[in-house]
Design a protein around this motif. Structure first.
Motif, PDB file in Angstrom:
ATOM      1  N   GLY A  11       2.350   7.532  37.924  1.00  0.00           N
ATOM      2  CA  GLY A  11       2.361   6.975  36.012  1.00  0.00           C
ATOM      3  C   GLY A  11       1.427   7.962  35.700  1.00  0.00           C
ATOM      4  O   GLY A  11       0.745   8.886  36.525  1.00  0.00           O
ATOM      5  N   ILE A  12       1.071   7.639  34.586  1.00  0.00           N
ATOM      6  CA  ILE A  12       0.328   8.660  34.004  1.00  0.00           C
ATOM      7  C   ILE A  12      -1.570   7.961  33.864  1.00  0.00           C
ATOM      8  O   ILE A  12      -1.912   7.099  34.785  1.00  0.00           O
ATOM      9  CB  ILE A  12      -0.284   8.200  32.573  1.00  0.00           C
ATOM     10  N   HIS A  13      -2.352   9.172  33.929  1.00  0.00           N
ATOM     11  CA  HIS A  13      -4.161   9.271  34.115  1.00  0.00           C
ATOM     12  C   HIS A  13      -4.563   9.534  33.325  1.00  0.00           C
ATOM     13  O   HIS A  13      -4.634  10.906  32.377  1.00  0.00           O
ATOM     14  CB  HIS A  13      -4.306   8.972  35.103  1.00  0.00           C
ATOM     15  N   LEU A  14      -6.144   8.870  32.896  1.00  0.00           N
ATOM     16  CA  LEU A  14      -6.235   9.474  31.666  1.00  0.00           C
ATOM     17  C   LEU A  14      -7.948   9.697  31.922  1.00  0.00           C
ATOM     18  O   LEU A  14      -8.050   9.015  32.821  1.00  0.00           O
ATOM     19  CB  LEU A  14      -6.634   8.224  30.493  1.00  0.00           C
ATOM     20  N   ILE A  15      -8.247  10.917  32.116  1.00  0.00           N
ATOM     21  CA  ILE A  15      -9.401  11.590  32.583  1.00  0.00           C
ATOM     22  C   ILE A  15     -10.434  11.910  31.592  1.00  0.00           C
ATOM     23  O   ILE A  15      -9.996  12.998  30.754  1.00  0.00           O
ATOM     24  CB  ILE A  15      -9.287  12.819  33.774  1.00  0.00           C
ATOM     25  N   ARG A  16     -11.777  11.604  31.405  1.00  0.00           N
ATOM     26  CA  ARG A  16     -12.246  10.776  30.055  1.00  0.00           C
ATOM     27  C   ARG A  16     -13.403  12.939  30.480  1.00  0.00           C
ATOM     28  O   ARG A  16     -14.519  12.100  31.916  1.00  0.00           O
ATOM     29  CB  ARG A  16     -13.596  11.045  30.020  1.00  0.00           C
ATOM     30  N   LEU A  17     -13.125  13.825  30.357  1.00  0.00           N
ATOM     31  CA  LEU A  17     -13.811  14.841  30.349  1.00  0.00           C
ATOM     32  C   LEU A  17     -15.624  15.005  30.553  1.00  0.00           C
ATOM     33  O   LEU A  17     -15.582  16.100  31.429  1.00  0.00           O
ATOM     34  CB  LEU A  17     -12.918  16.452  30.103  1.00  0.00           C
ATOM     35  N   SER A  18     -15.785  14.315  29.790  1.00  0.00           N
ATOM     36  CA  SER A  18     -17.439  14.809  29.840  1.00  0.00           C
ATOM     37  C   SER A  18     -18.039  14.585  31.430  1.00  0.00           C
ATOM     38  O   SER A  18     -18.979  14.926  31.413  1.00  0.00           O
ATOM     39  CB  SER A  18     -18.254  14.066  28.637  1.00  0.00           C
ATOM     40  N   ASP A  19     -17.077  13.101  31.954  1.00  0.00           N
ATOM     41  CA  ASP A  19     -17.629  13.176  33.341  1.00  0.00           C
ATOM     42  C   ASP A  19     -16.772  12.505  34.145  1.00  0.00           C
ATOM     43  O   ASP A  19     -17.472  12.328  35.639  1.00  0.00           O
ATOM     44  CB  ASP A  19     -19.093  11.527  32.719  1.00  0.00           C
ATOM     45  N   ARG A  20     -15.485  12.958  33.755  1.00  0.00           N
ATOM     46  CA  ARG A  20     -14.669  13.194  34.941  1.00  0.00           C
ATOM     47  C   ARG A  20     -14.320  11.765  35.344  1.00  0.00           C
ATOM     48  O   ARG A  20     -13.808  11.724  36.403  1.00  0.00           O
ATOM     49  CB  ARG A  20     -14.769  14.095  36.264  1.00  0.00           C
ATOM     50  N   SER A  21     -14.673  10.784  34.527  1.00  0.00           N
ATOM     51  CA  SER A  21     -13.959   9.520  34.620  1.00  0.00           C
ATOM     52  C   SER A  21     -12.515   8.962  34.713  1.00  0.00           C
ATOM     53  O   SER A  21     -12.130   9.424  34.046  1.00  0.00           O
ATOM     54  CB  SER A  21     -14.974   8.426  34.392  1.00  0.00           C
ATOM     55  N   GLU A  22     -12.663   8.322  35.345  1.00  0.00           N
ATOM     56  CA  GLU A  22     -11.001   7.760  34.667  1.00  0.00           C
ATOM     57  C   GLU A  22     -10.813   6.831  33.616  1.00  0.00           C
ATOM     58  O   GLU A  22     -11.574   5.653  33.957  1.00  0.00           O
ATOM     59  CB  GLU A  22     -10.547   6.853  35.824  1.00  0.00           C
ATOM     60  N   ALA A  23     -10.259   6.853  32.305  1.00  0.00           N
ATOM     61  CA  ALA A  23     -10.445   6.178  31.328  1.00  0.00           C
ATOM     62  C   ALA A  23      -9.605   5.475  31.249  1.00  0.00           C
ATOM     63  O   ALA A  23      -8.923   4.617  30.330  1.00  0.00           O
ATOM     64  CB  ALA A  23     -10.605   7.387  30.182  1.00  0.00           C
ATOM     65  N   GLY A  24      -8.785   5.534  31.809  1.00  0.00           N
ATOM     66  CA  GLY A  24      -6.889   4.432  32.175  1.00  0.00           C
ATOM     67  C   GLY A  24      -6.522   5.360  32.711  1.00  0.00           C
ATOM     68  O   GLY A  24      -6.032   5.576  33.337  1.00  0.00           O
ATOM     69  N   SER A  25      -5.005   3.900  32.930  1.00  0.00           N
ATOM     70  CA  SER A  25      -3.997   4.508  34.174  1.00  0.00           C
ATOM     71  C   SER A  25      -2.822   4.007  33.467  1.00  0.00           C
ATOM     72  O   SER A  25      -2.740   2.236  33.377  1.00  0.00           O
ATOM     73  CB  SER A  25      -4.509   4.819  35.512  1.00  0.00           C
ATOM     74  N   LEU A  26      -1.547   4.048  33.890  1.00  0.00           N
ATOM     75  CA  LEU A  26      -0.005   3.122  33.599  1.00  0.00           C
ATOM     76  C   LEU A  26       0.779   2.901  34.448  1.00  0.00           C
ATOM     77  O   LEU A  26       1.341   4.752  34.450  1.00  0.00           O
ATOM     78  CB  LEU A  26      -0.022   3.458  32.027  1.00  0.00           C
ATOM     79  N   GLN A  27       1.217   2.801  34.751  1.00  0.00           N
ATOM     80  CA  GLN A  27       2.396   2.764  35.829  1.00  0.00           C
ATOM     81  C   GLN A  27       3.419   2.709  35.274  1.00  0.00           C
ATOM     82  O   GLN A  27       4.225   1.455  34.284  1.00  0.00           O
ATOM     83  CB  GLN A  27       3.046   1.604  37.033  1.00  0.00           C
ATOM     84  N   LEU A  28       4.444   3.863  36.021  1.00  0.00           N
ATOM     85  CA  LEU A  28       5.287   4.139  34.271  1.00  0.00           C
ATOM     86  C   LEU A  28       7.075   3.645  35.978  1.00  0.00           C
ATOM     87  O   LEU A  28       8.127   3.850  34.997  1.00  0.00           O
ATOM     88  CB  LEU A  28       5.862   5.623  33.652  1.00  0.00           C
ATOM     89  N   GLY A  29       6.937   3.482  36.770  1.00  0.00           N
ATOM     90  CA  GLY A  29       7.889   3.081  38.033  1.00  0.00           C
ATOM     91  C   GLY A  29       7.855   4.502  38.851  1.00  0.00           C
ATOM     92  O   GLY A  29       6.990   5.677  37.900  1.00  0.00           O
ATOM     93  N   LYS A  30       8.911   4.263  39.737  1.00  0.00           N
ATOM     94  CA  LYS A  30       8.644   4.978  40.342  1.00  0.00           C
ATOM     95  C   LYS A  30       8.930   6.876  39.760  1.00  0.00           C
ATOM     96  O   LYS A  30      10.139   6.733  40.563  1.00  0.00           O
ATOM     97  CB  LYS A  30       9.325   4.525  41.496  1.00  0.00           C
ATOM     98  N   LEU A  31       8.869   7.333  39.131  1.00  0.00           N
ATOM     99  CA  LEU A  31       9.714   8.527  38.544  1.00  0.00           C
ATOM    100  C   LEU A  31       8.675   9.666  38.526  1.00  0.00           C
ATOM    101  O   LEU A  31       7.789  10.070  38.237  1.00  0.00           O
ATOM    102  CB  LEU A  31      10.185   8.058  36.789  1.00  0.00           C
ATOM    103  N   ALA A  32       9.334  10.900  38.328  1.00  0.00           N
ATOM    104  CA  ALA A  32       8.751  12.434  38.148  1.00  0.00           C
ATOM    105  C   ALA A  32       8.544  12.251  36.639  1.00  0.00           C
ATOM    106  O   ALA A  32       9.626  12.214  36.222  1.00  0.00           O
ATOM    107  CB  ALA A  32      10.011  13.145  38.478  1.00  0.00           C
TER     108      ALA A  32
END
Length: 306
Positions: A84-105
């Motif tokens: 899935g997708i991962h949202l990275i907050r660039l100011s401190d390199r922390s994860e801002a959220g994530s979402l599984q979209l199924g086992k897909l490329a």
């Protein structure tokens, strides 16, 4: 026919921080910043002001084909294949959220007007609300992989591995039109903002011009490379564009004349050793940036004099 411009190519630098093929590069919030990722799962920030080691932003456990920078939030969206997708907050390199979209490329991610658009394997297309990370629309657009997304105003064009481009209305989320444009996968899309012309680049090694003011009407078809064309990008002034290919070359084209004006390769310019996967034509000194299966990222000064 007009005389072709004189082109001088200078390789400014080659970055070599990755441990596997570099599949994607993405512009950052300032012209001198960009991001890269690939087979090693490392997401790295590079600064064109200096040529030292990049800054590691994130490390994921599988390969990455797609990155998307969201300027409003200074967030980098990472497409981790099969996770899935991962949202990275660039100011401190922390994860801002994530979402599984199924086992897909995940082959491409674009952001527009609060929406995250994701093109995946098996023809799956996702429209996601950026704020809530809620899936607003999930659809299967093709029997084959979706490879590239291009947003033009309230529409997006999706290039597929069956040779189609699929036009989607981003207000209704419905498919407006599907056009067979190539014999093989559509890997690259670029839009000339003034002329309403779409460039498509394909695994069939052909480059095509399309009038998209009404429907997709073919204007030109060029046998552009020896092997698959992986990407096509305009220079910021839209007078020229570049293509990247599995044949290890980068080619520079005159848009108006629809003619090749320069080939960048290993023998003449110290080009890439293997497939060139992605390009950015940066606003920073108009440098062209390329990445490759050879694990490197090269920075080029393309001096064009008419």
């Amino acid at each position: 026919m007009s005389t072709l411009p004189k082109v001088e190519i200078t390789k400014i630098h080659t970055y070599t921080g990755h441990k596997d093929a570099v599949y994607t590069i993405e512009p950052g919030g300032e012209d001198h910043l960009f991001y890269s990722s690939g087979g090693d799962g490392h997401v790295i920030e590079w600064d064109l002001h200096n040529y030292e080691n990049g800054r590691l932003i994130a490390k994921v456990d599988s390969s990455v084909y797609a990155l998307c920078y969201v300027p409003e939030h200074d967030i980098l969206i990472v497409g981790q294949n099969y996770e899935g997708i991962h949202l990275i907050r660039l100011s401190d390199r922390s994860e801002a959220g994530s979402l599984q979209l199924g086992k897909l490329a995940i082959y491409d991610i674009q952001y527009t007007q609060g929406l995250i658009l994701v093109a995946c394997a098996e023809g799956e297309f996702f429209i996601i609300d950026m704020k809530s990370l809620k899936v607003l629309k999930r659809s299967v657009m093709s029997e084959k992989n979706l490879r590239e997304i291009l947003v033009i105003d309230d529409r997006c064009f999706v290039g597929a591995s069956d040779g189609q481009i699929i036009r989607v209305d981003l207000k209704s989320f419905e498919i407006e039109n599907q056009t067979m444009v190539h014999e093989k996968s559509v890997f690259g899309l670029a839009h000339h903002v003034k002329d309403q012309v779409l460039l498509t680049a394909s695994r069939d090694a052909r480059l095509k011009y399309w009038d998209v003011s009404q429907q997709e009407n073919e204007l030109e078809s060029i046998n552009a490379h020896m092997y698959a064309i992986n990407d096509v990008v305009f220079r910021p002034d839209y007078q020229y564009f570049a293509t990247a290919s599995m044949d290890k070359t980068i080619k520079i084209w005159d848009y108006e004349q629809r003619r090749l004006i320069k080939v960048i390769d290993k023998a003449r310019h110290g080009g890439h050793l293997t497939s060139v996967n992605k390009l950015i034509w940066s606003g920073f000194k108009q440098f062209l940036i390329s990445c490759s299966d050879d694990r490197s990222i090269s920075v080029w000064d393309i001096n064009i004099a008419k």
